[in-house]
Design a protein around this motif. Structure first.
Motif, PDB file in Angstrom:
ATOM      1  N   ASN A   3      18.782 138.111  11.424  1.00 38.30           N
ATOM      2  CA  ASN A   3      19.553 137.406  12.454  1.00 38.30           C
ATOM      3  C   ASN A   3      19.480 135.887  12.341  1.00 38.30           C
ATOM      4  OD1 ASN A   3      20.584 139.687  13.691  1.00 38.30           O
ATOM      5  ND2 ASN A   3      18.756 139.966  14.952  1.00 38.30           N
ATOM      6  N   ASP A   4      18.300 135.354  12.061  1.00 35.79           N
ATOM      7  CA  ASP A   4      18.173 133.903  12.031  1.00 35.79           C
ATOM      8  C   ASP A   4      18.937 133.242  10.894  1.00 35.79           C
ATOM      9  OD1 ASP A   4      16.912 133.165  14.319  1.00 35.79           O
ATOM     10  OD2 ASP A   4      14.886 133.167  13.481  1.00 35.79           O
ATOM     11  N   HIS A  44       7.327 135.813   9.699  1.00 31.70           N
ATOM     12  CA  HIS A  44       6.364 134.735   9.904  1.00 31.70           C
ATOM     13  C   HIS A  44       5.599 134.848  11.224  1.00 31.70           C
ATOM     14  CE1 HIS A  44       7.987 132.699   6.475  1.00 31.70           C
ATOM     15  NE2 HIS A  44       9.144 132.401   7.029  1.00 31.70           N
ATOM     16  N   PRO A  45       4.317 134.445  11.204  1.00 34.35           N
ATOM     17  CA  PRO A  45       3.609 134.242  12.470  1.00 34.35           C
ATOM     18  C   PRO A  45       4.132 132.954  13.121  1.00 34.35           C
ATOM     19  CG  PRO A  45       2.221 133.556  10.646  1.00 34.35           C
ATOM     20  CD  PRO A  45       3.479 134.138  10.033  1.00 34.35           C
ATOM     21  N   VAL A  81      10.390 135.015  13.323  1.00 41.00           N
ATOM     22  CA  VAL A  81       9.043 135.222  13.859  1.00 41.00           C
ATOM     23  C   VAL A  81       8.808 136.727  14.067  1.00 41.00           C
ATOM     24  CG1 VAL A  81       7.517 134.771  15.831  1.00 41.00           C
ATOM     25  CG2 VAL A  81       8.992 132.944  14.921  1.00 41.00           C
ATOM     26  N   GLN A  82       7.662 137.155  13.597  1.00 40.54           N
ATOM     27  CA  GLN A  82       7.290 138.580  13.636  1.00 40.54           C
ATOM     28  C   GLN A  82       7.566 139.209  15.007  1.00 40.54           C
ATOM     29  OE1 GLN A  82       3.138 138.633  12.630  1.00 40.54           O
ATOM     30  NE2 GLN A  82       3.470 137.826  10.568  1.00 40.54           N
ATOM     31  N   ASP A  83       8.090 140.412  14.981  1.00 39.69           N
ATOM     32  CA  ASP A  83       8.310 141.201  16.187  1.00 39.69           C
ATOM     33  C   ASP A  83       9.257 140.571  17.203  1.00 39.69           C
ATOM     34  OD1 ASP A  83       6.511 143.343  15.408  1.00 39.69           O
ATOM     35  OD2 ASP A  83       4.890 141.913  15.782  1.00 39.69           O
ATOM     36  N   THR A  84      10.119 139.672  16.728  1.00 39.20           N
ATOM     37  CA  THR A  84      11.154 139.140  17.622  1.00 39.20           C
ATOM     38  C   THR A  84      12.516 139.552  17.076  1.00 39.20           C
ATOM     39  OG1 THR A  84      11.495 137.049  16.444  1.00 39.20           O
ATOM     40  CG2 THR A  84       9.737 137.096  18.113  1.00 39.20           C
ATOM     41  N   GLU A  88      14.857 140.463  13.076  1.00 38.26           N
ATOM     42  CA  GLU A  88      15.477 141.766  12.785  1.00 38.26           C
ATOM     43  C   GLU A  88      16.641 141.598  11.798  1.00 38.26           C
ATOM     44  OE1 GLU A  88      14.307 144.679  13.846  1.00 38.26           O
ATOM     45  OE2 GLU A  88      12.715 143.463  14.744  1.00 38.26           O
ATOM     46  N   PHE A  89      16.933 142.673  11.094  1.00 42.82           N
ATOM     47  CA  PHE A  89      18.104 142.653  10.229  1.00 42.82           C
ATOM     48  C   PHE A  89      19.359 142.582  11.086  1.00 42.82           C
ATOM     49  CE2 PHE A  89      14.887 144.705   7.531  1.00 42.82           C
ATOM     50  CZ  PHE A  89      14.942 143.836   6.456  1.00 42.82           C
ATOM     51  N   TYR A  90      20.363 141.900  10.556  1.00 41.98           N
ATOM     52  CA  TYR A  90      21.610 141.733  11.292  1.00 41.98           C
ATOM     53  C   TYR A  90      22.217 143.113  11.566  1.00 41.98           C
ATOM     54  CZ  TYR A  90      26.142 139.824  12.591  1.00 41.98           C
ATOM     55  OH  TYR A  90      27.285 139.504  13.269  1.00 41.98           O
TER      56      TYR A  90
END
Ligand SMILES: [Zn+2]
Length: 202
Positions: A3-4, A44-45, A81-84, A88-90
């Motif tokens: 997503n980012d 990433h953390p 950022v991990q777990d956000t 996630e994949f688009y």
């Protein structure tokens, strides 16, 4: 294809959304031919040192290289950022076609542009081990961003002895610093990487 990195995300790659359909199509062709599809995922953390926000006074896009070269040459906005949701994949990417997901960039002080290994080349992501376990000799690379993750994965692929194909019409770059896209393409060409496009599979 997270997503980012898609327009609307925190580190958008221009036209990144335009290559998704083609990537899905090629992934489907690969699956039909019993080939392997691997996704990489920046993971990433929050305290990752590739983020400008973790360097007081610095902004995204500023030049910065850590002493050991494991971070840089520029700083990025917070991303993946991990777990956000941003990591996630688009939503339009057909994740179910993937055989394997390789996460990278988990250590705060080391970035990992390549799908194969950290920028300091001290530890691998597991991708090479996975490919070798399947006796894979030839790899095809597409996605985001051309001049970072795709480029470093391609060059490492050559260094690790694979026959590397780069799907130029199924990638887009950030071109930071300016000229980085053409420079990356030039180096890849010199390294013997094969440039193809999605029509090559029809
Ligand atoms: Zn990253």
């Amino acid at each position: 294809m997270q997503n980012d990195f898609i327009p609307g995300g925190s580190l958008p790659v221009e036209e990144g959304d335009l290559i998704i359909e083609g990537i899905n199509l090629v992934a489907k062709i690969f699956k039909n031919k019993k080939a392997i599809v691997v996704l990489t995922q920046d993971w990433h953390p929050l305290n990752h040192l590739s983020f400008a926000s973790n360097h007081p006074g610095k902004n995204p896009g500023d030049e910065f290289t850590s002493e050991d070269g494991a971070i840089g040459p520029i700083l990025w906005p917070d991303h993946c950022v991990q777990d956000t949701e941003s990591a996630e994949f688009y939503k339009d990417l057909k994740i179910d076609l993937a055989d394997k997901i390789i996460q990278k960039g988990m250590k705060p002080n080391v970035d990992s542009y390549s799908g194969f290994q950290d920028n300091d080349k001290k530890s691998e992501t597991g991708l090479r081990k996975y490919l070798n376990s399947l006796n894979i000799k030839r790899i095809f690379i597409c996605g985001l961003a051309l001049d970072y993750c795709c480029y470093f994965t391609a060059v490492d692929g050559v260094d690790f002895g694979y026959d590397v194909y780069f799907l130029v019409d199924l990638t887009r770059g950030v071109d930071l610093p300016p000229g980085n896209i053409s420079n990356s393409l030039k180096i890849m060409k010199n390294r013997g990487i094969n440039f193809i496009n999605k029509e090559s599979f029809k």
